[in-house]
Design a protein around this motif. Sequence first.
Motif, PDB file in Angstrom:
ATOM      1  N   PRO A  14      86.009 -17.691  35.455  1.00 22.70           N
ATOM      2  CA  PRO A  14      86.138 -16.753  34.511  1.00 22.70           C
ATOM      3  C   PRO A  14      86.800 -17.372  33.353  1.00 22.70           C
ATOM      4  O   PRO A  14      87.814 -18.207  33.553  1.00 22.70           O
ATOM      5  N   GLY A  15      86.314 -17.138  32.304  1.00 18.02           N
ATOM      6  CA  GLY A  15      86.965 -17.904  30.940  1.00 18.02           C
ATOM      7  C   GLY A  15      85.752 -18.548  30.211  1.00 18.02           C
ATOM      8  O   GLY A  15      84.727 -18.722  30.709  1.00 18.02           O
ATOM      9  N   SER A  16      86.086 -18.658  29.182  1.00 16.48           N
ATOM     10  CA  SER A  16      85.394 -19.583  28.104  1.00 16.48           C
ATOM     11  C   SER A  16      85.459 -21.192  28.180  1.00 16.48           C
ATOM     12  O   SER A  16      86.612 -21.569  28.259  1.00 16.48           O
ATOM     13  N   PHE A  17      84.367 -21.765  28.027  1.00 20.73           N
ATOM     14  CA  PHE A  17      84.452 -23.308  28.011  1.00 20.73           C
ATOM     15  C   PHE A  17      83.962 -23.854  26.714  1.00 20.73           C
ATOM     16  O   PHE A  17      82.928 -23.198  26.102  1.00 20.73           O
ATOM     17  N   ALA A  18      84.273 -25.076  26.697  1.00 21.28           N
ATOM     18  CA  ALA A  18      83.712 -25.824  25.616  1.00 21.28           C
ATOM     19  C   ALA A  18      83.875 -27.430  26.033  1.00 21.28           C
ATOM     20  O   ALA A  18      84.555 -27.736  26.746  1.00 21.28           O
ATOM     21  N   GLU A  19      82.793 -28.171  25.495  1.00 17.70           N
ATOM     22  CA  GLU A  19      82.700 -29.650  26.147  1.00 17.70           C
ATOM     23  C   GLU A  19      83.088 -30.649  24.640  1.00 17.70           C
ATOM     24  O   GLU A  19      82.343 -30.453  24.059  1.00 17.70           O
ATOM     25  N   LEU A  20      83.883 -31.540  25.036  1.00 22.95           N
ATOM     26  CA  LEU A  20      84.229 -32.352  24.079  1.00 22.95           C
ATOM     27  C   LEU A  20      83.400 -33.749  24.419  1.00 22.95           C
ATOM     28  O   LEU A  20      83.298 -34.107  25.480  1.00 22.95           O
ATOM     29  N   GLY A  21      82.719 -34.518  23.567  1.00 26.44           N
ATOM     30  CA  GLY A  21      81.957 -35.633  23.864  1.00 26.44           C
ATOM     31  C   GLY A  21      81.921 -36.542  22.574  1.00 26.44           C
ATOM     32  O   GLY A  21      82.347 -36.380  21.502  1.00 26.44           O
ATOM     33  N   ARG A  22      81.416 -37.718  22.914  1.00 20.21           N
ATOM     34  CA  ARG A  22      80.963 -38.803  22.094  1.00 20.21           C
ATOM     35  C   ARG A  22      82.391 -39.264  21.136  1.00 20.21           C
ATOM     36  O   ARG A  22      81.858 -39.292  19.939  1.00 20.21           O
ATOM     37  N   THR A  23      83.250 -39.184  21.677  1.00 19.85           N
ATOM     38  CA  THR A  23      84.676 -39.530  20.853  1.00 19.85           C
ATOM     39  C   THR A  23      84.726 -41.191  20.674  1.00 19.85           C
ATOM     40  O   THR A  23      84.633 -41.862  21.787  1.00 19.85           O
ATOM     41  N   CYS A  24      84.705 -41.613  19.717  1.00 17.83           N
ATOM     42  CA  CYS A  24      85.219 -43.090  19.295  1.00 17.83           C
ATOM     43  C   CYS A  24      85.961 -43.227  18.249  1.00 17.83           C
ATOM     44  O   CYS A  24      85.759 -42.518  17.177  1.00 17.83           O
ATOM     45  N   VAL A  25      86.385 -44.294  18.143  1.00 19.61           N
ATOM     46  CA  VAL A  25      87.350 -44.735  16.814  1.00 19.61           C
ATOM     47  C   VAL A  25      87.199 -46.276  16.341  1.00 19.61           C
ATOM     48  O   VAL A  25      86.841 -47.103  17.476  1.00 19.61           O
ATOM     49  N   HIS A  26      86.755 -46.483  15.120  1.00 15.54           N
ATOM     50  CA  HIS A  26      86.568 -47.822  14.726  1.00 15.54           C
ATOM     51  C   HIS A  26      87.671 -48.774  15.294  1.00 15.54           C
ATOM     52  O   HIS A  26      88.959 -48.479  15.156  1.00 15.54           O
ATOM     53  N   PRO A  27      87.331 -50.021  15.778  1.00 10.55           N
ATOM     54  CA  PRO A  27      88.365 -50.878  16.051  1.00 10.55           C
ATOM     55  C   PRO A  27      89.480 -51.049  15.073  1.00 10.55           C
ATOM     56  O   PRO A  27      90.585 -51.259  15.610  1.00 10.55           O
ATOM     57  N   ASP A  28      89.199 -50.789  13.998  1.00 13.59           N
ATOM     58  CA  ASP A  28      90.299 -51.540  12.834  1.00 13.59           C
ATOM     59  C   ASP A  28      91.179 -50.398  12.752  1.00 13.59           C
ATOM     60  O   ASP A  28      92.308 -50.583  12.049  1.00 13.59           O
TER      61      ASP A  28
END
Length: 249
Positions: A105-119
């Motif tokens: 029970p409850g609502s879901f969300a999905e986080l994805g494709r996370t990235c940070v530029h190396p600099d």
Amino acid sequence: MQAGSIQVLPGRVLEAGVATNASQLLAAQRLRYDVFSAEYGADLDAHAGLDSDRFDDHCIHFIVRDVESSKVVATSRLLLDRDITETDGFYSETEFELAALKATPGSFAELGRTCVHPDYRRTSALSQLWSAVYACLLENDVDYLIGCASISMIDGGHRAWMVAQQLQQHHLVEPQFVVQPRRELPHIAFSSGRVRAVAVPPLIRIYLKLGAQVCGRPCWDPSFRCADLLMLLRVGGLGERHARRFRRS
């Protein structure tokens, strides 16, 4: 772009928010392609140096920009469960069996494709990204956040196996939240030696600091040449200390 700003270095300001036009989304997809290709050797079905897939059109895309240059330096995307009828499920369902978890029970969300530029990895870019994500989770009354956290297997997978074992020993979810990977790690990744402490990737460290747990064994992602762990975060369980850290002022 709905944004909040913070001075991070002399003369440099970062701005985080939701991508609101096609050019911002393209910049995020270009950053994703550059990071995933360079760091994982990912075999992306890319067009013109962009990482895009069938989920992008149905996600909320977050970006962090360097205000002076307007360069997108960090990105992530969020898929709400109300929108998965359009995508035939979450992205992570291509890697894990989620039927039992989604029955919770409850609502879901999905986080994805996370990235940070190396600099920009020694700046506040990742924290600002999470600030924007956190505000969106609250706005949409999300109970559970899930997401695949990747570990490079450039060494053949030994480090990924060690990290996975370490997290399962100390940060495993309750039995009802355990999921099964659709593809086990290649045999070469497994070690017969003692599990030793190894450095955990930065994104997974952020998850853990917020109280997230790992949902079981990793999945082998041959396209990205990495091991993916499914992480679960109870949004309502974020402590006030962490809520203050990621809440926009």
